[in-house]
Design an enzyme around this catalytic site. Structure first.
Site, PDB file in Angstrom:
ATOM      1  N   LYS A 136      42.878  33.136  25.884  1.00 50.51           N
ATOM      2  CA  LYS A 136      42.905  31.955  26.248  1.00 50.51           C
ATOM      3  C   LYS A 136      43.090  31.277  24.385  1.00 50.51           C
ATOM      4  CE  LYS A 136      43.575  33.877  29.883  1.00 50.51           C
ATOM      5  NZ  LYS A 136      41.937  33.988  30.713  1.00 50.51           N
ATOM      6  N   TYR A 190      35.048  35.914  37.182  1.00 46.83           N
ATOM      7  CA  TYR A 190      36.512  36.118  36.839  1.00 46.83           C
ATOM      8  C   TYR A 190      37.218  36.701  37.464  1.00 46.83           C
ATOM      9  CZ  TYR A 190      40.614  37.600  34.737  1.00 46.83           C
ATOM     10  OH  TYR A 190      41.923  38.675  34.376  1.00 46.83           O
ATOM     11  N   ASP A 226      30.557  37.348  29.204  1.00 47.26           N
ATOM     12  CA  ASP A 226      32.083  37.115  28.732  1.00 47.26           C
ATOM     13  C   ASP A 226      32.482  35.113  28.224  1.00 47.26           C
ATOM     14  OD1 ASP A 226      34.591  35.991  29.441  1.00 47.26           O
ATOM     15  OD2 ASP A 226      34.793  36.576  31.116  1.00 47.26           O
TER      16      ASP A 226
END
Ligand SMILES: *Cc1c(COP(=O)(O)O)cnc(C)c1O
Length: 371
Positions: A195, A99, A170
Site C-alpha cells: 500500500k 482487514y 496493523d
C-alpha cells in the site's frame, strides 16, 4: 536522523566495488564462505537474508521506532506469521472492523487452532471483559478498513500490559509517517507494504516490526526464514526506492484527502463521510492524539441504496475502479461487492484511496459521477 533522512540513507548498504550510489539488486541466492566457514559478506542464503532485504528491514524498523523488522512476500503472509507464532489454543481479541483478509485467515486457516473474538475496539471498556485465561494477543487496526474506526492505542495498551498480552497494530492505513504504534505501547507493528510504503501499485509485500527482543519475535523470524514467504530482491529494491519519497507522498495524500472529505461532507447527495481528519469523525480526538496526519483513505455512504453507490463507482473516470490503496493514482471501490455476500460493510459504502492527482480534478470527476 530524522525520518525523511532515514528513509533515504537508513539502509546502511556498504558501497559496492563499482561504486553504485543506488544499491544494485543482489540476485545471488547463495554467498561465499571464508576459510573459517564464516560468511564475510554477512549473508549465507537468500531465503535467510539478502542485502536488499536487510536494507529494507533496517529502514522499516527505524521508521517504526522498533528494533527489528521481518519483511514478507505480502501483507497477508506478514499477518499470518504473527498468528502462526502463537501457541495453538491461544485466544486473540481482534477488531470487529478488521482487514477482511485477516478475518478470513483467522476464521478459515486458523479455525480450530486459534480462538478469536471480534470486538468494537473503539470502546476500550469492552476489552477487559473479553479477556480469558488463554488470551495472548490484542490485534488492532487503526484507522480500520473500511470504516476508518480509530482505536485508542494508549488505552488498549494499558489493558494489554496489565494482562501481559501482546499488543499488535496493523498500521497500513496510517503509514509509519503518521503513526508509530510503538510510541503508544504496541509490541508488534504490521504493514502491507503493497500500500503506502510501495505507493505505486506495482509491488506486493508485508512487514512485521518488533518493539524489542522476545521469544515471540524469535518465532516470527523463524517462520520468515524457515517458512520462506520472503520478498524477492527486486521487490525489496522497489520498496527501498519507494521509501525515499514516502514522506512527501503521504503529505500529498493527506492534503488531498482532507480537501476531498470536506467537499463530500458538504454535499447534499452524501449521507456520511468517514475520515479521521474531520472533526465530525466519532474518534477525532483520539486520532489527533495519536496520529500526526490522517492519511489518504476515506469511505463514504452515498444517499440511496447499493445500486446508487455502484453507479457512482462506474461513472467516475479519474478514479480507477480497483481494489487496494495507497498508490499515486486514486482508486475507488464498492467495498461490499469485493468482500462478498457475508460482509457487514454497508451496501451504499464506497471506499476511496485518494491519490496524488490535483484534488480539483478529483472533485470535478466525482461531482459529475454523483450528478
Ligand atoms: C492490503 C491490506 C492487508 C494485506 O496485505 P496484502 O499485501 O494485500 O497481502 C492487510 N491489512 C490492511 C489494512 C490492508 O489494507
Amino acid at each position: 536522523m530524522h525520518n525523511k533522512t532515514t528513509a533515504i540513507h537508513g539502509g546502511n548498504i556498504t558501497p559496492s566495488a563499482t561504486g553504485d550510489v543506488t544499491p544494485a539488486i543482489s540476485l545471488s541466492t547463495t554467498f561465499y564462505r571464508d576459510e573459517n566457514g564464516g560468511y564475510p559478506g554477512g549473508h549465507m542464503y537468500s531465503r535467510v537474508s539478502n542485502p536488499n532485504r536487510t536494507a529494507l528491514e533496517t529502514i522499516l524498523a527505524k521508521l517504526e521506532k522498533g528494533t527489528e523488522a521481518c519483511a514478507f512476500s505480502s501483507g497477508n503472509t506478514a499477518g499470518m506469521a504473527a498468528f502462526q507464532a502463537l501457541a495453538p489454543g491461544s485466544h486473540i481479541i481482534a477488531p470487529d472492523d478488521m482487514y477482511w483478509g485477516f478475518k478470513k485467515q483467522l476464521l478459515s486457516i486458523f479455525e480450530g487452532i486459534l480462538e478469536i473474538d471480534f470486538i468494537d475496539l473503539t470502546k476500550p471498556e469492552l476489552v477487559s471483559p473479553a479477556i480469558k485465561s488463554n488470551t495472548v494477543m490484542i490485534w488492532t487496526e487503526t484507522p480500520s478498513n473500511p470504516l476508518l474506526k480509530i482505536t485508542d492505542l494508549t488505552a488498549i495498551s494499558k489493558i494489554a500490559k496489565s494482562h501481559q498480552l501482546i499488543l499488535a497494530c496493523d498500521n497500513t492505513f496510517a503509514s509509519p509517517c503518521f503513526q508509530n504504534p510503538i510510541f503508544q505501547g504496541a509490541d508488534l507493528v504490521m504493514h502491507s507494504t503493497t500500500k503506502y510504503i510501495g505507493g505505486h501499485s506495482d509491488v506486493l509485500g508485508g512487514v512485521l516490526i518488533t518493539a524489542g527482543p522476545s521469544a515471540y519475535w524469535d518465532k516470527i523470524r523463524n517462520i520468515q526464514q524457515i517458512g520462506g514467504a520472503v520478498p524477492s530482491p527486486f521487490d525489496c529494491f522497489l520498496l527501498l526506492r519507494s521509501l525515499k519519497t514516502l514522506h512527501y507522498r503521504m503529505k500529498g495524500h493527506a492534503e488531498n484527502a482532507l480537501l476531498f472529505a470536506q467537499y463530500l461532507e458538504a454535499h447534499p447527495l452524501i449521507e456520511k463521510v468517514y475520515y479521521p481528519g474531520l472533526p465530525s469523525h466519532p474518534q477525532y480526538e483520539v486520532a489527533v492524539k495519536q496520529m500526526t496526519g490522517f492519511s489518504g483513505m476515506l469511505s463514504v455512504l452515498v444517499k440511496g441504496d447499493g445500486e446508487n453507490a455502484k453507479k457512482v463507482v462506474n461513472k467516475v473516470h479519474l478514479f480507477a475502479q480497483a481494489t487496494s490503496l495507497g498508490g499515486v493514482e486514486s482508486l475507488i471501490e464498492h467495498r461490499a461487492s469485493v468482500e462478498g455476500p457475508d460482509t457487514k460493510t454497508p451496501q451504499n459504502l464506497i471506499r476511496i484511496s485518494i491519490g496524488l492527482e490535483d484534488v480539483n480534478d478529483l472533485i470535478a470527476d466525482f461531482e459529475q459521477a454523483l450528478r
